[in-house]
Enzyme design. Structure first.
Site, mmCIF file in Angstrom:
data_model
loop_
_atom_site.group_PDB
_atom_site.id
_atom_site.type_symbol
_atom_site.label_atom_id
_atom_site.label_comp_id
_atom_site.label_asym_id
_atom_site.label_seq_id
_atom_site.Cartn_x
_atom_site.Cartn_y
_atom_site.Cartn_z
ATOM 1 C CE1 TYR A 148 35.744 63.997 54.702
ATOM 2 C CE2 TYR A 148 33.848 65.457 54.572
ATOM 3 C CZ TYR A 148 34.377 64.184 54.571
ATOM 4 O OH TYR A 148 33.543 63.104 54.463
ATOM 5 C CD GLN A 154 28.676 62.347 65.933
ATOM 6 O OE1 GLN A 154 28.125 61.794 66.876
ATOM 7 N NE2 GLN A 154 29.344 63.475 66.076
ATOM 8 C CG ASP A 185 32.260 59.323 60.101
ATOM 9 O OD1 ASP A 185 32.912 58.925 59.107
ATOM 10 O OD2 ASP A 185 32.543 60.365 60.715
ATOM 11 C CB SER A 204 34.822 58.513 62.416
ATOM 12 O OG SER A 204 34.789 59.864 62.003
ATOM 13 N NE ARG A 225 33.940 62.856 58.575
ATOM 14 C CZ ARG A 225 35.182 62.483 58.874
ATOM 15 N NH1 ARG A 225 36.190 63.171 58.384
ATOM 16 N NH2 ARG A 225 35.411 61.454 59.637
#
Length: 367
Positions: free
Chosen positions: A223, A122, A125, A128, A117
């Site tokens: 996390y 991003q 991801d 997310s 992450r």
């Protein structure tokens, strides 16, 4: 280079690629073949895939002739494959035996839920992008289940107090839940073990519940981490005080590779008033309450406890669009400009989500 898109199991409404993603791949010279009906539950029929440049082939033909197979969930045909690349969201820390079997068969497995992450990751991801939808839908589901208003109303017949909503976990799902609940007029409190998220929570108009002494999660790659027994006791006391006043609770707390922590005890449940609602987004890994059941609604002494870890699938078109974009961005790391395979394991993102390769489980945490 041929990429095969498999139809997901009956309980899953999403698909790995929408036609728009197929178009982007075919422009790079990649051949895309799609199983009949793969996109129907996401509101896209086979004709749209053909117009986008894909070919519709049988599942057997796709499995046999594709260089890369994309499927969100593990699929039974993988048990008979060798020397294929498979990409999806396979929860390898919970599905270790499956990963070990795939390794023995010589499959190269990429599980996008294991991507580091980092800022660079991003755009890929999937956790997310899907959690954002889950947080939004969790509030709408709660509002639909809750038998009272969310906003405050002042009428000639009397005043209605706003709903009090407690969110446990201020990750992507939690933050989206705050924003959605505030739009609906609820009063929102939020708990998270990471003090760093306090500013984000408050900027969205919610109150942040602080419990000092949390374990440092700065090196956990975004996390959550396990907490000490002393902290957990103080945490439960503080959460218990808020739960007794809450009408709606949304729980999102999960620890990768471990059972979800119990944040709401039976004693806490008994303090909630009849008609209250809990949406447990951690249901697939055991849930944040001791009575949560995945994909079920449990009525516990008048409190509705809804276990659902796949709320993103309730918005299949947008969820598939975002997932497909994440997947496309990852594919650009392993497919060169000529549309040929280029597995560069020196890339930290490629290496970071590779679970099996060369006949072995290669991901350190899964090993």
């Amino acid at each position: 280079m041929t990429i095969g898109v498999l139809k997901e199991p009956s309980e899953e409404s999403r698909v790995s690629f929408l036609p728009e993603t197929v178009t982007a791949l075919t422009k790079k010279g990649v051949t895309v073949i799609v199983e009949p009906g793969a996109g129907e539950k996401a509101f896209h029929n086979d004709e749209e895939y053909v117009k986008a440049g894909a070919a519709i082939k049988s599942r057997t033909e796709i499995v046999q002739s594709s260089d890369i197979l994309v499927a969100i969930h593990p699929f039974p045909e993988a048990a008979g494959l060798t020397a294929k690349i498979v990409i999806g969201v396979y929860q390898p820390l919970f599905n270790v035996p499956v990963m070990q079997q795939w390794a023995k068969q010589g499959l190269v497995t990429f599980s996008l839920d294991m991507l580091p992450r980092t800022t660079r990751a991003q755009s890929m991801d999937v956790l997310s992008s899907q959690a954002n939808i889950a947080g939004y839908k969790a509030v709408l589901l709660a509002a639909n289940t809750y038998g009272r208003y969310f906003p405050m109303f002042m009428t000639a017949a009397g005043s209605i107090a706003p709903a009090k909503l407690l969110i446990l976990g201020a990750g992507v799902a939690g933050l989206q839940a705050i924003a959605t609940a505030r739009r609906l007029g609820a009063v929102v409190e939020v708990f998270d073990t990471r003090p760093a998220v306090k500013e984000e929570v408050m900027s969205l108009g919610a109150k942040f519940i602080e419990v000092e002494g949390a374990a440092d999660a700065s090196k956990a790659g975004g996390y959550a981490v396990e907490q000490s027994n002393d902290y957990q006791q103080r945490q439960q006391k503080r959460i218990g005080e808020s739960i007794a006043k809450a009408d709606i609770v949304i729980t999102t707390a999960q620890i990768p590779g471990k059972k979800a922590p119990i944040l709401i005890t039976e004693e806490m449940l008994q303090t909630m008033r009849v008609g209250s609602v809990i949406i447990d987004l951690a249901a697939a890994t055991g849930g944040n309450t001791p009575v949560t059941k995945n994909d079920q609604t449990v009525l516990y002494k008048g409190v509705h406890i809804i276990g659902n870890s796949n709320l993103a699938a309730s918005m299949p078109s947008d969820a598939s669009k975002l997932y497909g974009k994440n997947l496309l961005n990852f594919l650009q790391l392993i497919i060169d400009k000529e549309g040929k395979l280029n597995l560069n394991f020196d890339d930290d993102l490629v290496k970071g989500c590779c679970i099996t390769n060369n006949g072995a489980v290669v991901h350190e945490r899964v090993k």
